[in-house]
Design a protein around this motif. Sequence first.
Motif, PDB file in Angstrom:
ATOM      1  N   PRO A  97      -5.910  -3.882 -14.313  1.00 47.47           N
ATOM      2  CA  PRO A  97      -7.092  -3.024 -14.176  1.00 47.47           C
ATOM      3  C   PRO A  97      -7.033  -2.292 -12.843  1.00 47.47           C
ATOM      4  CG  PRO A  97      -7.676  -5.302 -13.695  1.00 47.47           C
ATOM      5  CD  PRO A  97      -6.236  -5.313 -14.160  1.00 47.47           C
ATOM      6  N   ALA A  98      -7.784  -1.213 -12.739  1.00 46.45           N
ATOM      7  CA  ALA A  98      -7.765  -0.410 -11.521  1.00 46.45           C
ATOM      8  C   ALA A  98      -9.175   0.018 -11.161  1.00 46.45           C
ATOM      9  CB  ALA A  98      -6.875   0.819 -11.691  1.00 46.45           C
ATOM     10  N   LEU A 125      -1.352  -2.167  -4.313  1.00 43.88           N
ATOM     11  CA  LEU A 125      -0.780  -2.965  -5.390  1.00 43.88           C
ATOM     12  C   LEU A 125      -0.829  -4.429  -4.970  1.00 43.88           C
ATOM     13  CD1 LEU A 125       2.351  -0.714  -5.996  1.00 43.88           C
ATOM     14  CD2 LEU A 125       0.227  -0.708  -7.311  1.00 43.88           C
ATOM     15  N   PRO A 126      -1.534  -5.282  -5.701  1.00 45.27           N
ATOM     16  CA  PRO A 126      -1.658  -6.686  -5.301  1.00 45.27           C
ATOM     17  C   PRO A 126      -0.331  -7.422  -5.411  1.00 45.27           C
ATOM     18  CG  PRO A 126      -2.553  -6.360  -7.492  1.00 45.27           C
ATOM     19  CD  PRO A 126      -2.229  -4.990  -6.967  1.00 45.27           C
ATOM     20  N   PRO A 127      -0.189  -8.566  -4.757  1.00 44.55           N
ATOM     21  CA  PRO A 127       1.081  -9.314  -4.817  1.00 44.55           C
ATOM     22  C   PRO A 127       1.523  -9.611  -6.240  1.00 44.55           C
ATOM     23  CG  PRO A 127      -0.387 -10.254  -3.159  1.00 44.55           C
ATOM     24  CD  PRO A 127      -1.188  -9.226  -3.890  1.00 44.55           C
ATOM     25  N   GLU A 128       0.574  -9.877  -7.111  1.00 50.86           N
ATOM     26  CA  GLU A 128       0.913 -10.220  -8.496  1.00 50.86           C
ATOM     27  C   GLU A 128       1.686  -9.101  -9.186  1.00 50.86           C
ATOM     28  OE1 GLU A 128      -2.350 -12.710  -7.069  1.00 50.86           O
ATOM     29  OE2 GLU A 128      -2.020 -10.546  -7.089  1.00 50.86           O
ATOM     30  N   TYR A 129       1.467  -7.874  -8.766  1.00 54.12           N
ATOM     31  CA  TYR A 129       2.146  -6.733  -9.372  1.00 54.12           C
ATOM     32  C   TYR A 129       3.664  -6.866  -9.264  1.00 54.12           C
ATOM     33  CZ  TYR A 129       2.979  -1.790 -10.532  1.00 54.12           C
ATOM     34  OH  TYR A 129       3.391  -0.615 -11.132  1.00 54.12           O
ATOM     35  N   PHE A 130       4.140  -7.569  -8.225  1.00 51.76           N
ATOM     36  CA  PHE A 130       5.567  -7.688  -7.951  1.00 51.76           C
ATOM     37  C   PHE A 130       6.135  -9.052  -8.362  1.00 51.76           C
ATOM     38  CE2 PHE A 130       3.593  -4.841  -4.898  1.00 51.76           C
ATOM     39  CZ  PHE A 130       4.353  -3.689  -5.059  1.00 51.76           C
ATOM     40  N   GLN A 131       5.296  -9.920  -8.879  1.00 47.57           N
ATOM     41  CA  GLN A 131       5.740 -11.260  -9.243  1.00 47.57           C
ATOM     42  C   GLN A 131       6.254 -11.284 -10.674  1.00 47.57           C
ATOM     43  OE1 GLN A 131       2.367 -13.771  -8.376  1.00 47.57           O
ATOM     44  NE2 GLN A 131       2.435 -13.299  -6.174  1.00 47.57           N
ATOM     45  N   PRO A 132       7.363 -11.997 -10.932  1.00 51.40           N
ATOM     46  CA  PRO A 132       8.002 -11.980 -12.266  1.00 51.40           C
ATOM     47  C   PRO A 132       7.056 -12.353 -13.402  1.00 51.40           C
ATOM     48  CG  PRO A 132       9.448 -13.005 -10.652  1.00 51.40           C
ATOM     49  CD  PRO A 132       8.141 -12.785  -9.959  1.00 51.40           C
ATOM     50  N   ARG A 133       6.138 -13.282 -13.200  1.00 52.47           N
ATOM     51  CA  ARG A 133       5.289 -13.720 -14.315  1.00 52.47           C
ATOM     52  C   ARG A 133       4.293 -12.644 -14.743  1.00 52.47           C
ATOM     53  NH1 ARG A 133       0.485 -17.231 -12.203  1.00 52.47           N
ATOM     54  NH2 ARG A 133       0.365 -16.674 -10.000  1.00 52.47           N
ATOM     55  N   MET A 161     -11.749 -13.165  -8.391  1.00 49.65           N
ATOM     56  CA  MET A 161     -11.478 -11.814  -8.854  1.00 49.65           C
ATOM     57  C   MET A 161     -10.076 -11.768  -9.450  1.00 49.65           C
ATOM     58  SD  MET A 161     -11.444  -8.296  -6.565  1.00 49.65           S
ATOM     59  CE  MET A 161     -11.072  -6.697  -7.306  1.00 49.65           C
ATOM     60  N   GLN A 162      -9.901 -11.004 -10.508  1.00 48.76           N
ATOM     61  CA  GLN A 162      -8.575 -10.841 -11.070  1.00 48.76           C
ATOM     62  C   GLN A 162      -7.789  -9.821 -10.251  1.00 48.76           C
ATOM     63  OE1 GLN A 162      -8.401  -8.735 -14.865  1.00 48.76           O
ATOM     64  NE2 GLN A 162     -10.528  -8.072 -14.592  1.00 48.76           N
ATOM     65  N   PRO A 163      -6.467  -9.902 -10.233  1.00 49.23           N
ATOM     66  CA  PRO A 163      -5.673  -8.917  -9.497  1.00 49.23           C
ATOM     67  C   PRO A 163      -5.971  -7.510  -9.997  1.00 49.23           C
ATOM     68  CG  PRO A 163      -4.312 -10.765 -10.182  1.00 49.23           C
ATOM     69  CD  PRO A 163      -5.621 -10.925 -10.875  1.00 49.23           C
ATOM     70  N   THR A 164      -6.297  -6.626  -9.072  1.00 51.88           N
ATOM     71  CA  THR A 164      -6.731  -5.277  -9.425  1.00 51.88           C
ATOM     72  C   THR A 164      -6.071  -4.255  -8.507  1.00 51.88           C
ATOM     73  OG1 THR A 164      -8.878  -6.135 -10.162  1.00 51.88           O
ATOM     74  CG2 THR A 164      -8.746  -3.770  -9.706  1.00 51.88           C
ATOM     75  N   VAL A 166       0.854  -1.178   0.000  1.00 52.47           N
ATOM     76  CA  VAL A 166       0.000   0.000   0.000  1.00 52.47           C
ATOM     77  C   VAL A 166       0.893   1.233   0.000  1.00 52.47           C
ATOM     78  CG1 VAL A 166      -1.743   1.317   1.244  1.00 52.47           C
ATOM     79  CG2 VAL A 166      -1.884  -1.178   1.186  1.00 52.47           C
ATOM     80  N   ASP A 167       0.750   2.051  -1.016  1.00 49.90           N
ATOM     81  CA  ASP A 167       1.504   3.301  -1.117  1.00 49.90           C
ATOM     82  C   ASP A 167       0.621   4.462  -0.666  1.00 49.90           C
ATOM     83  OD1 ASP A 167       3.558   1.863  -2.194  1.00 49.90           O
ATOM     84  OD2 ASP A 167       3.330   2.632  -4.239  1.00 49.90           O
ATOM     85  N   LYS A 168       1.140   5.280   0.236  1.00 51.99           N
ATOM     86  CA  LYS A 168       0.477   6.538   0.557  1.00 51.99           C
ATOM     87  C   LYS A 168       0.991   7.582  -0.424  1.00 51.99           C
ATOM     88  CE  LYS A 168      -0.465   9.779   4.321  1.00 51.99           C
ATOM     89  NZ  LYS A 168      -0.208  10.122   5.748  1.00 51.99           N
ATOM     90  N   VAL A 169       0.083   8.223  -1.135  1.00 49.78           N
ATOM     91  CA  VAL A 169       0.498   9.092  -2.222  1.00 49.78           C
ATOM     92  C   VAL A 169      -0.223  10.437  -2.158  1.00 49.78           C
ATOM     93  CG1 VAL A 169       0.895   7.080  -3.707  1.00 49.78           C
ATOM     94  CG2 VAL A 169      -1.278   8.304  -3.836  1.00 49.78           C
TER      95      VAL A 169
END
Length: 376
Positions: free
Chosen positions: A150-151, A135-143, A184-187, A115-118
């Motif tokens: 989506p947002a 940002l979901p975990p998938e955002y940082f995963q290599p695959r 749900m898809q990573p969002t 979670v980014d505070k922006v």
Amino acid sequence: MGLTSNNVVIMAVVGALLLFTATIWLWPRLAGRGVTAVLGRVGMLLGTQVSVFAAFGLFANQSFGFYGSWADLFGAEDEVGVVVDHDTPGTRVKVTETRSLNVSGGSSPEAGGRVDKVTFRGPISRIAGPGYVYLPPEYFQPRYAERRFPAALVLTGYPGTTEALINGLKYPQKSQKLVKEGRMQPTILVMMRPTVAPPRDTECMDIPGGPRTETFFTKDVPKAVSAHYRVGTRARNWGVIGNSTGGYCALKMAMRHPGAFSAAAGLSPFYKAPLDATTGDLFGGSRRLECENNLMWRLDHLPAPPVSLLVSSSERGEKNYGATMRFVAKVRELNRRGAPTRISSMILGTGGHNFNTWKREVAPALEWLGARLQSR
């Protein structure tokens, strides 16, 4: 320690219990008629009552998100609603803090997300406002390294606190759970409060001569997020969800700006903007502008937009139940005539205009929203 932290609430509860116990224990010793005894009894009663009220108040604030910080409580919060005169593409999103979610899989971003505070700065609206980006975990995963996600813009009610979306309604936690369950898809979630010019309630409008809140949320924020994070730039990549005032904002912005959002979910929404002491004159005396921000009027008089809408209410306990049923009926009638607007509803048997009700609706609403967004 933060106003909404568990430690503060626990300390307040423990303090109240200790003072209550001390009052019971010491009361016989203060049974005399002297000044010292009387003042002692008064002091013990006052101390106990204040501590109990403080404990209940802190717990209620943590549950319902009235105030997000000590500065907000004492009227010293000055971070939100900053007006800027200009901007450059590289500074539309300023990350001021990052945190990990506490999940069983670990605290790394790859396991629990981040979670980014922006702070968002809008060059078109000339508004700056704070928020949180999940940002979901998938955002940082290599695959998923090449994937654009989506947002969903997530809005509180008025006055609301953005922290309540994380600590109270638990949007990131519920989104993560739905993804793990394959529902749900990573969002990416962009969590904000609709109040950009506190204490005024702008109802997400571009107010004549006032804040351009609608432009901020429909143009500046999506563009800033897409430029800073791996998020799609088209309407099909973006949804919006909110409760109460945030629910009205979600529905209205999707209906008025189908080029920005393709789906919107309103939890206990209103269907037109109120006019009261918190809003002031939203329309600058323009009857036309007032009508265009009335969702019922839009369905009756303007072309139906190509968006998917979800509305929620309760048969008992919600004042918007009748209006919600009328709204659903109007969209269904337009569907029968070939209009592109799609409607879904979530009607509870009982529930009020409160966090306990919205907690029951967040997960189904996120699942619905995720199914209507695309990652490309």
